[in-house]
Scaffold this motif. Structure first.
Motif, PDB file in Angstrom:
ATOM      1  N   ASP A 192       0.867  -1.192   0.000  1.00  5.44           N
ATOM      2  CA  ASP A 192       0.000   0.000   0.000  1.00  5.44           C
ATOM      3  C   ASP A 192       0.896   1.232   0.000  1.00  5.44           C
ATOM      4  OD1 ASP A 192      -1.629   2.128   0.555  1.00  5.44           O
ATOM      5  OD2 ASP A 192      -2.779   1.095   2.111  1.00  5.44           O
ATOM      6  N   PRO A 193       0.931   1.982  -1.129  1.00  8.74           N
ATOM      7  CA  PRO A 193       1.859   3.123  -1.212  1.00  8.74           C
ATOM      8  C   PRO A 193       1.517   4.230  -0.218  1.00  8.74           C
ATOM      9  CG  PRO A 193       0.460   3.021  -3.176  1.00  8.74           C
ATOM     10  CD  PRO A 193       0.135   1.817  -2.358  1.00  8.74           C
ATOM     11  N   GLY A 194       0.301   4.202   0.336  1.00  8.50           N
ATOM     12  CA  GLY A 194      -0.111   5.227   1.295  1.00  8.50           C
ATOM     13  C   GLY A 194       0.331   4.938   2.722  1.00  8.50           C
ATOM     14  N   GLN A 195       0.914   3.801   2.956  1.00  5.10           N
ATOM     15  CA  GLN A 195       1.317   3.415   4.322  1.00  5.10           C
ATOM     16  C   GLN A 195       2.832   3.543   4.491  1.00  5.10           C
ATOM     17  OE1 GLN A 195      -0.460   2.598   6.946  1.00  5.10           O
ATOM     18  NE2 GLN A 195      -2.466   2.559   5.944  1.00  5.10           N
ATOM     19  N   PRO A 196       3.288   3.876   5.700  1.00  6.67           N
ATOM     20  CA  PRO A 196       4.733   3.994   5.896  1.00  6.67           C
ATOM     21  C   PRO A 196       5.483   2.652   5.804  1.00  6.67           C
ATOM     22  CG  PRO A 196       3.535   4.503   7.938  1.00  6.67           C
ATOM     23  CD  PRO A 196       2.508   4.325   6.855  1.00  6.67           C
ATOM     24  N   PHE A 197       4.785   1.568   6.152  1.00 14.09           N
ATOM     25  CA  PHE A 197       5.441   0.254   6.154  1.00 14.09           C
ATOM     26  C   PHE A 197       4.535  -0.771   5.459  1.00 14.09           C
ATOM     27  CE2 PHE A 197       6.884   2.477  10.004  1.00 14.09           C
ATOM     28  CZ  PHE A 197       8.240   2.491   9.772  1.00 14.09           C
ATOM     29  N   LEU A 198       5.109  -1.898   5.061  1.00 10.81           N
ATOM     30  CA  LEU A 198       4.271  -2.989   4.551  1.00 10.81           C
ATOM     31  C   LEU A 198       3.263  -3.390   5.622  1.00 10.81           C
ATOM     32  CD1 LEU A 198       6.936  -5.248   2.754  1.00 10.81           C
ATOM     33  CD2 LEU A 198       5.240  -3.757   1.675  1.00 10.81           C
ATOM     34  N   GLY A 199       3.694  -3.315   6.879  1.00 15.84           N
ATOM     35  CA  GLY A 199       2.817  -3.665   8.001  1.00 15.84           C
ATOM     36  C   GLY A 199       1.799  -2.593   8.335  1.00 15.84           C
ATOM     37  N   GLY A 200       1.770  -1.500   7.600  1.00 15.72           N
ATOM     38  CA  GLY A 200       0.825  -0.420   7.907  1.00 15.72           C
ATOM     39  C   GLY A 200       1.536   0.701   8.645  1.00 15.72           C
ATOM     40  N   ALA A 201       0.995   1.065   9.801  1.00 17.28           N
ATOM     41  CA  ALA A 201       1.561   2.184  10.563  1.00 17.28           C
ATOM     42  C   ALA A 201       2.879   1.799  11.239  1.00 17.28           C
ATOM     43  CB  ALA A 201       0.551   2.643  11.611  1.00 17.28           C
ATOM     44  N   ALA A 202       3.087   0.531  11.469  1.00 12.30           N
ATOM     45  CA  ALA A 202       4.309   0.062  12.146  1.00 12.30           C
ATOM     46  C   ALA A 202       4.882  -1.123  11.376  1.00 12.30           C
ATOM     47  CB  ALA A 202       3.980  -0.350  13.580  1.00 12.30           C
ATOM     48  N   PRO A 203       6.188  -1.330  11.488  1.00 11.87           N
ATOM     49  CA  PRO A 203       6.762  -2.469  10.756  1.00 11.87           C
ATOM     50  C   PRO A 203       6.304  -3.800  11.323  1.00 11.87           C
ATOM     51  CG  PRO A 203       8.450  -1.329  12.057  1.00 11.87           C
ATOM     52  CD  PRO A 203       7.188  -0.559  12.219  1.00 11.87           C
ATOM     53  N   GLY A 204       6.134  -4.762  10.440  1.00 12.07           N
ATOM     54  CA  GLY A 204       5.716  -6.105  10.854  1.00 12.07           C
ATOM     55  C   GLY A 204       6.513  -7.152  10.101  1.00 12.07           C
ATOM     56  N   ILE A 205       5.974  -8.355  10.060  1.00 14.79           N
ATOM     57  CA  ILE A 205       6.728  -9.493   9.530  1.00 14.79           C
ATOM     58  C   ILE A 205       7.118  -9.292   8.060  1.00 14.79           C
ATOM     59  CG2 ILE A 205       4.653 -10.856   8.913  1.00 14.79           C
ATOM     60  CD1 ILE A 205       6.511 -13.257  10.151  1.00 14.79           C
TER      61      ILE A 205
END
Ligand SMILES: N[C@@H](CCC(=O)N[C@@H](CS)C(=O)NCC(=O)O)C(=O)O
Length: 210
Positions: A148-161
């Motif tokens: 999602d190009p609108g999110q800072p990370f693949l995990g959304g707001a925070a980095p995830g797996i």
């Protein structure tokens, strides 16, 4: 009891576990296991880990292998911060992105595969490097479309797996001079992750034995 990570500084699967341990604030002792010296194939190591790969994590009296299974265990026993979302749909999406790398790019570019191409099939170095880049470009093309190009990370707001898998794979891509212009979202997310201390402390250059 001390957490022990059987680690090789250049192993991207071990790099994933280093990031996860750091994100969760877990101190660990590294047990250097050289893939170049063949430590991972020694009888003593295979007696502990029959697959003969790094990483392996000793924690809570358990001996755990497979980086994604290790991260899942860490989430189950030390949920802060959760690296795989609890929500079933978000969880499936995050695991799908992680597995593009961990199941579909990384295995075909592993050391033993490259050695087989070289030693058994007589494939020259240039062609092996083309092979390496080919599978990264194919996988990253899919991952760029999934992100999602609108999110800072693949995990959304925070980095995830998924971010934990992306950063080591990006390092491998750069090491083999893979062109990355077609992957602006992945490049941006990789940079955002690298700016986080937990990711920076896990970098191969940061943990390479002197
Ligand atoms: N699916 C495993 C992969 C582990 C793996 O492939 N480790 C590599 C280093 S990145 C290894 O030990 N390779 C040894 C070899 O290929 O001989 C995981 O995620 O932990």
């Amino acid at each position: 009891m001390t957490i022990q990570l059987y680690d090789y500084w250049r192993s991207s699967a071990a790099y994933r576990v280093r990031i996860a341990l750091n994100l969760k604030g877990l101190a660990y002792a590294a047990v250097p296991t050289s893939l170049i010296a063949g430590d991972h194939r020694a009888d003593e190591y295979r007696a502990k880990n029959p697959q003969g790969f790094v990483p392996m994590l000793e924690i809570d009296g358990q001996r755990l292998t497979q980086s994604l299974a290790i991260i899942d265990y860490l989430d189950a026993t030390r949920p802060e911060p959760l690296l795989i979302p609890a929500d079933p749909a978000a969880r499936a999406r995050q695991l799908a992105m992680a597995l593009v790398i961990a199941a579909d790019i990384h295995p075909v570019n592993n050391l033993r595969i490259l050695k087989y191409l070289q030693d058994m099939l007589g494939i020259a170095e240039d062609a092996r490097n083309d092979w390496y880049r080919h599978w990264i470009v194919e996988g990253f093309t899919a991952l760029e479309a999934m992100a999602d190009p609108g999110q800072p990370f693949l995990g959304g707001a925070a980095p995830g797996i998924a971010d934990i898998c992306l950063v080591p794979q990006m390092a491998n891509a750069r090491r083999f001079d893979t062109p990355l212009d077609a992957f602006p979202t992945l490049v941006r997310i990789d940079a955002a992750c690298q700016a986080i201390d937990a990711f920076a402390r896990a970098r191969p250059e940061a943990v390479k034995p002197a």
